[in-house]
Design a protein around this motif. Structure first.
Motif, PDB file in Angstrom:
ATOM      1  N   LEU A   8       0.833  -1.200   0.000  1.00 44.28           N
ATOM      2  CA  LEU A   8       0.000   0.000   0.000  1.00 44.28           C
ATOM      3  C   LEU A   8       0.872   1.256   0.000  1.00 44.28           C
ATOM      4  CD1 LEU A   8      -2.661  -1.068   2.645  1.00 44.28           C
ATOM      5  CD2 LEU A   8      -3.003  -0.893   0.169  1.00 44.28           C
ATOM      6  N   PRO A   9       0.322   2.402  -0.405  1.00 47.45           N
ATOM      7  CA  PRO A   9       1.107   3.633  -0.387  1.00 47.45           C
ATOM      8  C   PRO A   9       1.278   4.173   1.031  1.00 47.45           C
ATOM      9  CG  PRO A   9      -1.144   4.129  -1.011  1.00 47.45           C
ATOM     10  CD  PRO A   9      -1.032   2.622  -0.947  1.00 47.45           C
ATOM     11  N   VAL A  10       2.228   5.081   1.169  1.00 43.12           N
ATOM     12  CA  VAL A  10       2.336   5.896   2.375  1.00 43.12           C
ATOM     13  C   VAL A  10       1.504   7.142   2.119  1.00 43.12           C
ATOM     14  CG1 VAL A  10       3.859   7.227   3.884  1.00 43.12           C
ATOM     15  CG2 VAL A  10       4.653   5.058   2.885  1.00 43.12           C
ATOM     16  N   VAL A  11       0.467   7.358   2.901  1.00 45.41           N
ATOM     17  CA  VAL A  11      -0.366   8.541   2.718  1.00 45.41           C
ATOM     18  C   VAL A  11       0.281   9.729   3.417  1.00 45.41           C
ATOM     19  CG1 VAL A  11      -2.545   9.649   3.375  1.00 45.41           C
ATOM     20  CG2 VAL A  11      -2.555   7.396   2.293  1.00 45.41           C
ATOM     21  N   VAL A  12       0.455  10.799   2.662  1.00 45.60           N
ATOM     22  CA  VAL A  12       0.998  12.053   3.179  1.00 45.60           C
ATOM     23  C   VAL A  12      -0.124  13.077   3.157  1.00 45.60           C
ATOM     24  CG1 VAL A  12       2.711  13.881   2.853  1.00 45.60           C
ATOM     25  CG2 VAL A  12       3.287  11.499   2.271  1.00 45.60           C
ATOM     26  N   ILE A  13      -0.405  13.689   4.294  1.00 49.70           N
ATOM     27  CA  ILE A  13      -1.485  14.668   4.391  1.00 49.70           C
ATOM     28  C   ILE A  13      -0.895  16.065   4.243  1.00 49.70           C
ATOM     29  CG2 ILE A  13      -3.402  15.518   5.783  1.00 49.70           C
ATOM     30  CD1 ILE A  13      -3.352  12.840   7.288  1.00 49.70           C
ATOM     31  N   ALA A 150       1.470   3.470   6.022  1.00 48.34           N
ATOM     32  CA  ALA A 150       1.923   4.440   7.020  1.00 48.34           C
ATOM     33  C   ALA A 150       1.260   5.773   6.695  1.00 48.34           C
ATOM     34  CB  ALA A 150       3.438   4.575   7.008  1.00 48.34           C
ATOM     35  N   VAL A 151       1.235   6.668   7.684  1.00 49.40           N
ATOM     36  CA  VAL A 151       0.627   7.990   7.502  1.00 49.40           C
ATOM     37  C   VAL A 151       1.599   9.050   8.001  1.00 49.40           C
ATOM     38  CG1 VAL A 151      -1.267   9.527   8.150  1.00 49.40           C
ATOM     39  CG2 VAL A 151      -1.719   7.099   7.724  1.00 49.40           C
ATOM     40  N   VAL A 152       1.851  10.036   7.144  1.00 47.28           N
ATOM     41  CA  VAL A 152       2.699  11.174   7.492  1.00 47.28           C
ATOM     42  C   VAL A 152       1.820  12.424   7.429  1.00 47.28           C
ATOM     43  CG1 VAL A 152       4.718  12.534   6.853  1.00 47.28           C
ATOM     44  CG2 VAL A 152       4.750  10.047   6.559  1.00 47.28           C
ATOM     45  N   ASP A 153       1.529  12.996   8.580  1.00 48.71           N
ATOM     46  CA  ASP A 153       0.646  14.163   8.645  1.00 48.71           C
ATOM     47  C   ASP A 153       1.475  15.439   8.572  1.00 48.71           C
ATOM     48  OD1 ASP A 153      -1.187  16.143   9.109  1.00 48.71           O
ATOM     49  OD2 ASP A 153      -1.911  15.348  11.016  1.00 48.71           O
ATOM     50  N   ALA A 154       1.449  16.065   7.399  1.00 47.15           N
ATOM     51  CA  ALA A 154       2.158  17.336   7.177  1.00 47.15           C
ATOM     52  C   ALA A 154       1.156  18.438   6.880  1.00 47.15           C
ATOM     53  CB  ALA A 154       3.143  17.177   6.021  1.00 47.15           C
ATOM     54  N   SER A 155      -0.005  18.371   7.543  1.00 46.72           N
ATOM     55  CA  SER A 155      -1.083  19.318   7.250  1.00 46.72           C
ATOM     56  C   SER A 155      -0.861  20.696   7.854  1.00 46.72           C
ATOM     57  CB  SER A 155      -2.426  18.755   7.730  1.00 46.72           C
ATOM     58  OG  SER A 155      -2.407  18.506   9.121  1.00 46.72           O
ATOM     59  N   GLY A 156       0.164  20.841   8.688  1.00 44.09           N
ATOM     60  CA  GLY A 156       0.499  22.154   9.216  1.00 44.09           C
ATOM     61  C   GLY A 156      -0.460  22.642  10.277  1.00 44.09           C
ATOM     62  N   VAL A 369       4.661  15.746  11.128  1.00 40.08           N
ATOM     63  CA  VAL A 369       5.896  16.372  10.683  1.00 40.08           C
ATOM     64  C   VAL A 369       5.644  17.834  10.310  1.00 40.08           C
ATOM     65  CG1 VAL A 369       6.751  14.163   9.807  1.00 40.08           C
ATOM     66  CG2 VAL A 369       5.611  15.747   8.245  1.00 40.08           C
ATOM     67  N   GLY A 370       6.736  18.528  10.025  1.00 41.26           N
ATOM     68  CA  GLY A 370       6.615  19.931   9.660  1.00 41.26           C
ATOM     69  C   GLY A 370       6.100  20.750  10.823  1.00 41.26           C
ATOM     70  N   GLN A 388      13.260  15.909   9.127  1.00 38.18           N
ATOM     71  CA  GLN A 388      12.303  14.977   9.717  1.00 38.18           C
ATOM     72  C   GLN A 388      11.852  13.925   8.697  1.00 38.18           C
ATOM     73  OE1 GLN A 388       9.164  17.589  10.990  1.00 38.18           O
ATOM     74  NE2 GLN A 388      10.045  17.935  13.023  1.00 38.18           N
ATOM     75  N   VAL A 389      11.424  14.395   7.527  1.00 32.90           N
ATOM     76  CA  VAL A 389      10.866  13.447   6.548  1.00 32.90           C
ATOM     77  C   VAL A 389      11.947  12.600   5.896  1.00 32.90           C
ATOM     78  CG1 VAL A 389       8.840  14.881   6.172  1.00 32.90           C
ATOM     79  CG2 VAL A 389      10.806  15.173   4.656  1.00 32.90           C
ATOM     80  N   ARG A 390      13.172  13.119   5.809  1.00 30.08           N
ATOM     81  CA  ARG A 390      14.280  12.286   5.316  1.00 30.08           C
ATOM     82  C   ARG A 390      14.471  11.094   6.240  1.00 30.08           C
ATOM     83  NH1 ARG A 390      18.684  10.505   6.703  1.00 30.08           N
ATOM     84  NH2 ARG A 390      18.614  11.672   8.663  1.00 30.08           N
ATOM     85  N   SER A 391      14.477  11.356   7.540  1.00 27.50           N
ATOM     86  CA  SER A 391      14.681  10.303   8.528  1.00 27.50           C
ATOM     87  C   SER A 391      13.524   9.302   8.502  1.00 27.50           C
ATOM     88  CB  SER A 391      14.813  10.926   9.919  1.00 27.50           C
ATOM     89  OG  SER A 391      14.859   9.961  10.931  1.00 27.50           O
ATOM     90  N   ILE A 392      12.302   9.797   8.407  1.00 27.38           N
ATOM     91  CA  ILE A 392      11.129   8.916   8.401  1.00 27.38           C
ATOM     92  C   ILE A 392      11.111   8.040   7.155  1.00 27.38           C
ATOM     93  CG2 ILE A 392       8.607   8.927   8.183  1.00 27.38           C
ATOM     94  CD1 ILE A 392       8.706  11.422  10.076  1.00 27.38           C
TER      95      ILE A 392
END
Length: 454
Positions: A8-13, A150-156, A369-370, A388-392
């Motif tokens: 599955l994809p990694v969802v980035v918000i 996985a989920v990466v929440d970068a919604s600020g 993140v962010g 942060q996102v490089r490490s993740i």
């Protein structure tokens, strides 16, 4: 995690600076991202402060993995020693990056909820083996969902500015006075906005870079032909000390230091009056429609025509409610990161490099993140988000060594005044630079831009 889940994809918000950088790093690692952006374009939030110039140069605001992805298209980074505006950043970098990512970015996709498939936050059984399910609404109002490994929440935090009230709640009458209040740095080059503030008396509530910017803009307006009579009233919850105007010439980001000096010049030049130790309790209207600010101590200030509230931003955590997050009770930031950025402990804004270790939660493979990773803390730097996102991405690709490696140099702000929320002048003098002292292994160097642009 099952083999089906890992496909599955990694969802980035969010398709802002951190979200698009996350997608670029995931692609570089051979992982498939899916970016869900609530707006109609990349960098929708950045575009809302398009008129504000960043205090870092182009050479400091482009993510390396993003540049690698852009290079085959013929994209060339703008002159690295020049300063982009928010509009420049969005048009010349974020939108081209989103274009390269293509169908991996979905617009008009507002996330409304994230959970484990078939598991609410209560259920332990087989939890980590289940993929994430992400619900979102499209522009036509239809509800949709996607599944993710996985989920990466970068919604600020841009959509949730903090109110003026000193208690963290809206002051009494603040909502009723909404027609006289803005929570953004106004664009005084826009004719309609300029007319709103020209010749008027405006209260500016806040003490950070955004407040400095607003004060400088209003002072420039006051000096212009069409702005005669413009005056600012700067509302500060603290007193004025050596750190009030930032690090000045000691700031390793010269343009950031210059913002504080411009605010000081506005006060020294008589274009702004400073009101200190004032915690806003209420907004009242007089018979002429002007606004009177009332403090918690009962003080009533002279009427103003407009109010600019720049008291910080806070994260929207509502759509993450079914996830098991470990958030600091003060900042609403990840618990391992919070001690590094807590303004109760220090006010310098210089933060140690950090990555997946500080950003992990009890819910495996979900990350804030962010700017959102900082919760309510100020002074976030865009390149901190890139690290942060490089490490993740390295962690999700199974590269533990790279995930734990520090690859970031940080700037010093030139300010370290002890606790950042309540004044204790004697203690602040005694602490000197101690509260913000960097580890001996930390390299301080050229630096990044504010994700908020000011």
């Amino acid at each position: 995690m099952s083999e089906a889940t890992t496909e599955l994809p990694v969802v980035v918000i969010g398709a802002g600076p951190a979200g698009l950088a996350a997608a670029a790093h995931l692609v570089d690692r051979g992982l498939e991202p899916l970016v869900l952006e609530a707006g109609t374009t990349a960098g929708s939030a950045v575009r809302e402060w398009a008129h504000v110039r960043l205090f870092s140069r182009w050479g400091e605001v482009v993510d390396p993995a993003a540049e690698k992805l852009l290079a085959p298209t013929g994209w060339v980074r703008p002159e690295e020693d020049t300063y982009p505006s928010g509009g420049d950043w969005a048009d010349l970098y974020l939108q081209p990056l989103a274009h390269v990512l293509g169908a991996r970015v979905r617009y008009d996709a507002r996330v409304t909820g994230v959970s484990r498939t078939g598991r609410d936050r209560i259920v332990d059984a087989d939890r980590e083996a289940q993929p994430f399910v992400v619900h979102y609404e499209s522009a036509d109002g239809r509800e949709r969902r996607v599944f993710a490994r996985a989920v990466v929440d970068a919604s600020g935090t841009w959509s949730t500015p903090s109110p003026a009230g000193g208690s963290g709640l809206a002051a009494l009458g603040e909502k009723a006075t909404a027609d006289r209040i803005t929570y953004r740095v106004p664009d005084l080059k826009d004719p309609a906005t300029r007319a709103r503030y020209a010749g008027k008396r405006t209260a500016v509530i806040g003490s950070g870079a955004s407040a400095f910017t607003a004060l400088a803009y209003l002072a420039d307006l006051a000096k212009s032909e069409d702005g005669q009579g413009t005056h600012a009233v700067w509302i500060l919850r603290r007193g004025i000390s050596g750190s009030t105007f930032g690090g000045g010439e000691a700031d390793q980001l010269p343009a950031r230091g210059a913002l504080g000096l411009a605010a000081k010049a506005a006060v020294d030049g008589g274009y702004a009056d400073a009101v200190t130790g004032f915690r806003t309790d209420a907004f009242e209207r007089n018979h002429g429609g002007s606004v009177i600010l009332v403090g918690e101590d009962g003080r009533r200030l002279d009427p103003v025509d407009e109010v600019i509230v720049l008291t910080g931003l806070r994260p929207d955590l509502s759509f993450l409610d079914e996830l098991r997050l470990a958030l600091d009770e003060r900042l609403q930031a990840p618990v391992e990161l919070a001690p590094l950025i807590d303004p109760n402990q220090h006010s310098c804004g210089t933060v140690y490099p950090h990555g997946v270790g500080e950003l992990s939660h009890p819910e495996k493979d979900v990350y804030l993140v962010g700017m959102k990773s900082y919760g309510r803390a100020p002074t976030f730097l865009a390149m901190t988000g890139y690290e942060q996102v490089r490490s993740i991405a390295a962690h999700l690709a199974g590269d533990r060594e790279a995930a734990e490696r520090v690859e970031l140099t940080l700037p010093e702000t030139g300010v370290c005044g002890g606790a950042g929320l309540f004044d204790e002048p004697a203690a602040a003098e005694e602490t000197g630079g101690g509260c913000c002292a960097a580890p001996a292994t930390l390299t301080i160097g050229a630096a990044p831009a504010s994700s908020g642009g000011c």
